[in-house]
Design a protein around this motif. Structure first.
Motif, PDB file in Angstrom:
ATOM      1  N   THR A  78      -4.243  19.818 131.401  1.00  0.00           N
ATOM      2  CA  THR A  78      -3.138  19.763 130.442  1.00  0.00           C
ATOM      3  C   THR A  78      -3.445  20.678 129.257  1.00  0.00           C
ATOM      4  O   THR A  78      -4.571  20.695 128.760  1.00  0.00           O
ATOM      5  CB  THR A  78      -2.916  18.327 129.953  1.00  0.00           C
ATOM      6  OG1 THR A  78      -2.619  17.492 131.074  1.00  0.00           O
ATOM      7  CG2 THR A  78      -1.763  18.258 128.970  1.00  0.00           C
ATOM      8  N   ALA A  79      -2.436  21.414 128.808  1.00  0.00           N
ATOM      9  CA  ALA A  79      -2.642  22.400 127.748  1.00  0.00           C
ATOM     10  C   ALA A  79      -3.054  21.751 126.439  1.00  0.00           C
ATOM     11  O   ALA A  79      -2.466  20.750 126.012  1.00  0.00           O
ATOM     12  CB  ALA A  79      -1.374  23.213 127.547  1.00  0.00           C
ATOM     13  N   ALA A  80      -4.071  22.333 125.807  1.00  0.00           N
ATOM     14  CA  ALA A  80      -4.459  21.931 124.456  1.00  0.00           C
ATOM     15  C   ALA A  80      -3.613  22.716 123.449  1.00  0.00           C
ATOM     16  O   ALA A  80      -2.964  23.705 123.795  1.00  0.00           O
ATOM     17  CB  ALA A  80      -5.941  22.186 124.233  1.00  0.00           C
ATOM     18  N   THR A  81      -3.641  22.287 122.196  1.00  0.00           N
ATOM     19  CA  THR A  81      -2.810  22.878 121.150  1.00  0.00           C
ATOM     20  C   THR A  81      -3.643  23.795 120.258  1.00  0.00           C
ATOM     21  O   THR A  81      -4.696  23.393 119.759  1.00  0.00           O
ATOM     22  CB  THR A  81      -2.162  21.780 120.286  1.00  0.00           C
ATOM     23  OG1 THR A  81      -1.381  20.930 121.133  1.00  0.00           O
ATOM     24  CG2 THR A  81      -1.269  22.384 119.230  1.00  0.00           C
ATOM     25  N   PHE A  82      -3.160  25.021 120.078  1.00  0.00           N
ATOM     26  CA  PHE A  82      -3.820  25.960 119.161  1.00  0.00           C
ATOM     27  C   PHE A  82      -3.748  25.410 117.737  1.00  0.00           C
ATOM     28  O   PHE A  82      -2.685  24.971 117.283  1.00  0.00           O
ATOM     29  CB  PHE A  82      -3.127  27.316 119.235  1.00  0.00           C
ATOM     30  CG  PHE A  82      -3.560  28.295 118.170  1.00  0.00           C
ATOM     31  CD1 PHE A  82      -4.676  29.078 118.347  1.00  0.00           C
ATOM     32  CD2 PHE A  82      -2.842  28.408 116.981  1.00  0.00           C
ATOM     33  CE1 PHE A  82      -5.078  29.969 117.358  1.00  0.00           C
ATOM     34  CE2 PHE A  82      -3.231  29.295 115.989  1.00  0.00           C
ATOM     35  CZ  PHE A  82      -4.357  30.077 116.184  1.00  0.00           C
ATOM     36  N   THR A  83      -4.884  25.456 117.025  1.00  0.00           N
ATOM     37  CA  THR A  83      -4.888  24.976 115.641  1.00  0.00           C
ATOM     38  C   THR A  83      -5.278  26.052 114.636  1.00  0.00           C
ATOM     39  O   THR A  83      -4.730  26.078 113.537  1.00  0.00           O
ATOM     40  CB  THR A  83      -5.836  23.776 115.476  1.00  0.00           C
ATOM     41  OG1 THR A  83      -7.160  24.137 115.915  1.00  0.00           O
ATOM     42  CG2 THR A  83      -5.349  22.590 116.292  1.00  0.00           C
ATOM     43  N   SER A  84      -6.212  26.959 114.990  1.00  0.00           N
ATOM     44  CA  SER A  84      -6.588  27.980 114.010  1.00  0.00           C
ATOM     45  C   SER A  84      -7.338  29.113 114.683  1.00  0.00           C
ATOM     46  O   SER A  84      -7.867  28.979 115.796  1.00  0.00           O
ATOM     47  CB  SER A  84      -7.462  27.375 112.894  1.00  0.00           C
ATOM     48  OG  SER A  84      -8.718  26.991 113.404  1.00  0.00           O
TER      49      SER A  84
END
Length: 214
Positions: A78-84
């Protein structure tokens, strides 16, 4: 392009002769950058390593060159979320939904450089743990009087993040490791204001993922 071709900047020159065989001035008409090497991805730093439902994990890593676009990161598919991003250092986040399969899961990072060379890193792991630990409580004796100190044996079905807590007779007691893995001893001082009858003795603790049980 072939793997044996030179890498780096390649220049293109125009050479010409007229009908009499006179050489024209050599002219640089362009250059191209040849890149056949995929980027390298550092082994991601994963904090924390164990997740319960609704807990979040931070995934950070660096890429050896600027990717053509932000890398793709997945946790258990499952795709993780870009944060920085700072330079070529990236951070992503993922929150456990509680529907993942319990146990160890793979974190995959995929990055492409501007030339289209792709790299993949799948060395990082995280553990999903949605099961509460089971705590058993066994008092050393079934009857106490005011002023007694009751010793209670507590056992857990899995490792706890810290010592369990114990409470009873409207007071809190103290616990310590008894020597055996996942086994503890606790003590409760029976206060002098207790009425007769059955009293609850309750142990509480949290496993390494933070699942709390009583």
């Amino acid at each position: 392009m072939n793997d044996g071709d030179p890498q780096g900047e390649v220049q293109f020159w125009l050479d010409a002769k007229d009908a009499a065989g006179n050489d024209a001035a050599r002219d640089l008409i362009g250059s191209r950058q040849i890149d056949l090497a995929p980027p390298s991805i550092s082994i991601p730093q994963v904090v924390p390593l164990r997740l319960k439902k609704d807990s979040a994990v931070s995934i950070s890593f660096t890429v050896s060159e600027q990717p053509a676009q932000d890398p793709a990161v997945t946790v258990a598919g499952t795709a993780a979320t870009f944060t920085s991003r700072i330079g070529t250092a990236y951070a992503y986040g993922y929150t456990a939904t509680g529907t993942e399969t319990e146990g160890e899961a793979t974190i995959v990072v995929i990055a492409k450089d501007p030339a289209g060379n792709e790299a993949q890193n799948d060395f990082a792991r995280v553990v999903f743990d949605f099961t509460l630990p089971l705590l058993s409580v066994a008092p050393a004796k079934q009857e106490v009087i005011q002023g007694d100190t009751l010793v209670v044996a507590v056992a857990s079905s899995e490792d706890l993040v810290s010592l369990p807590s114990i409470a009873g007779f409207d007071v809190a007691g103290s616990c310590w490791q008894s020597g055996a893995p996942r086994s503890y001893k606790c003590s409760l001082a029976v206060p002098g204001n207790q009425s007769e009858g059955l009293k609850d003795v309750v142990a509480s603790g949290a496993d390494l993922a933070g699942n709390e049980a009583t």
